[in-house]
Motif scaffolding. Structure first.
Motif, mmCIF file in Angstrom:
data_model
loop_
_atom_site.group_PDB
_atom_site.id
_atom_site.type_symbol
_atom_site.label_atom_id
_atom_site.label_comp_id
_atom_site.label_asym_id
_atom_site.label_seq_id
_atom_site.Cartn_x
_atom_site.Cartn_y
_atom_site.Cartn_z
ATOM 1 N N SER A 89 56.077 10.180 9.660
ATOM 2 C CA SER A 89 56.145 9.406 10.900
ATOM 3 C C SER A 89 54.830 9.274 11.647
ATOM 4 O O SER A 89 54.693 8.389 12.489
ATOM 5 N N VAL A 90 53.857 10.144 11.391
ATOM 6 C CA VAL A 90 52.569 10.051 12.079
ATOM 7 C C VAL A 90 51.432 10.202 11.073
ATOM 8 O O VAL A 90 51.600 10.762 9.989
ATOM 9 N N GLN B 180 43.202 10.473 12.539
ATOM 10 C CA GLN B 180 43.579 9.967 13.854
ATOM 11 C C GLN B 180 42.360 9.657 14.720
ATOM 12 O O GLN B 180 41.362 10.384 14.678
ATOM 13 N N TYR C 201 44.937 7.680 19.569
ATOM 14 C CA TYR C 201 46.186 7.955 18.856
ATOM 15 C C TYR C 201 46.574 9.418 19.038
ATOM 16 O O TYR C 201 47.732 9.741 19.331
ATOM 17 N N VAL D 14 50.087 10.993 20.669
ATOM 18 C CA VAL D 14 50.977 11.829 19.850
ATOM 19 C C VAL D 14 51.142 13.221 20.467
ATOM 20 O O VAL D 14 52.256 13.752 20.557
ATOM 21 N N SER E 248 54.516 15.213 22.546
ATOM 22 C CA SER E 248 55.101 16.520 22.200
ATOM 23 C C SER E 248 55.195 17.446 23.409
ATOM 24 O O SER E 248 55.661 18.576 23.296
ATOM 25 N N VAL F 262 55.161 5.076 9.392
ATOM 26 C CA VAL F 262 53.958 5.509 10.105
ATOM 27 C C VAL F 262 53.210 4.298 10.657
ATOM 28 O O VAL F 262 52.721 4.300 11.796
ATOM 29 N N THR G 7 55.139 2.338 13.514
ATOM 30 C CA THR G 7 55.280 3.008 14.807
ATOM 31 C C THR G 7 53.978 2.833 15.571
ATOM 32 O O THR G 7 53.081 3.679 15.531
ATOM 33 N N TRP H 284 45.899 0.719 19.301
ATOM 34 C CA TRP H 284 46.533 0.627 17.989
ATOM 35 C C TRP H 284 45.638 -0.124 17.009
ATOM 36 O O TRP H 284 45.514 0.260 15.839
ATOM 37 N N GLN I 36 42.999 2.231 15.863
ATOM 38 C CA GLN I 36 43.513 3.192 14.890
ATOM 39 C C GLN I 36 43.653 2.564 13.503
ATOM 40 O O GLN I 36 43.270 3.168 12.488
ATOM 41 N N ASP J 236 56.726 16.186 6.477
ATOM 42 C CA ASP J 236 55.290 15.984 6.323
ATOM 43 C C ASP J 236 54.747 17.172 5.521
ATOM 44 O O ASP J 236 55.136 18.317 5.769
#
Length: 280
Positions: free
Chosen positions: A112-113, A119, A123, A127, A131, A168, A171, A179, A182, A213
């Motif tokens: 998913s990432v 990164q 980004y 992320v 969290s 990935v 998203t 974005w 990235q 992952d």
């Protein structure tokens, strides 16, 4: 009222309690480490590392030890407590970071990432903030993550292969410019001679890493270790048979993924889909 003390006198810290029980049970049984390895079918050095607190092993190992010692689910329960302890997660992650910096090659699969090594700061900020990390700690973690990118740069950078689920790349960040930056960074990275990028497209067959992952590190001593991570915890896996099972699953995923050339084209198409900012 004074705090209640543990009657047994044994550690209340999950990992240390797990280690204490392993040592005590083996001593009571009278097994050597080699005898334990012969009986249970794992390399005896794994049990030595578990008793030294260097690794937790796997739940399968804990369950096999419970059966061997006749302790029902005692060791498996202690393993689960130790594996879920946030402090132990940080310790395992620190050890993983040390191994990552020394690795001869790295293989990654992302559900998913993007991996931290690919990164951008924008980004990473999004992320990590998602969290729950905030304030100065958030900035420290972003800076630390940016430092990890150095692993893949330079003339002596190790080979790195990443397989990214299409999810990935679908998203996106709320900020279109971040974005775009990235995706441009990913496209440029895919041109480096030491980096191989695969995209696993939507509609691929089910596979053994569907919710995991994973990063494989080939080390100087010839071993390969794996670090698996989901939204709740991470685990450094060093036991050979467990790593080999994950590698077989990884190979199956790679067979389903797009070729490097097709994957680079996929990223470029994603870039074209990012809306451009209107000039004022």
């Amino acid at each position: 009222m004074p705090p209640r003390r543990a009657v047994t006198g044994r550690s209340q810290e999950p990992r240390q309690r797990f280690v204490e029980e392993l040592r005590l049970l083996r001593a009571q049984k009278g097994d050597s480490l080699r005898q334990l390895g012969d009986v249970l079918g794992w390399d005896w050095s794994l049990f030595g590392k578990m008793e030294a607190g260097q690794t937790l092993g796997s739940p399968e190992v804990a369950q096999a030890l419970d059966q061997h010692y006749g302790t029902k689910d005692l060791l498996l329960t202690l393993w689960e407590l130790a594996a879920g302890d946030p402090k132990q997660f940080k310790e395992r992650y620190r050890r993983y970071m040390t191994l990552e910096a020394e690795a001869l090659s790295l293989w990654h699969f992302g559900v998913s990432v993007l991996p931290g090594t690919l990164q951008t700061d924008g980004y990473a900020h999004v992320v990590l903030a998602a969290s729950g990390t905030k304030g100065e700690e958030l900035q420290r973690q972003v800076e630390a993550r940016m430092g990890r990118r150095e692993v893949l740069m330079g003339d002596d950078a190790p080979p790195f292969r990443t397989i990214l689920s299409e999810a990935v790349l679908r998203t996106s960040l709320e900020d279109a410019e971040q974005w775009r930056t990235q995706l441009e960074n990913l496209a440029e990275a895919a041109e480096r001679p030491n980096l191989t990028l695969h995209v696993l497209p939507h509609g691929s067959e089910p596979h053994g890493l569907v919710s995991t992952d994973v990063m494989f590190l080939r080390l100087l001593d010839g071993r390969t270790v794996a670090y698996t991570e989901n939204a709740h915890r991470g685990e450094l896996i060093e036991e050979t048979s467990s790593v080999e099972r994950l590698q077989r699953a990884y190979d199956a995923v790679r067979d389903l993924a797009l070729s490097p050339a097709e994957s680079r084209k996929f990223v470029m198409r994603m870039l074209e889909e990012v809306p451009c900012e209107r000039s004022t």
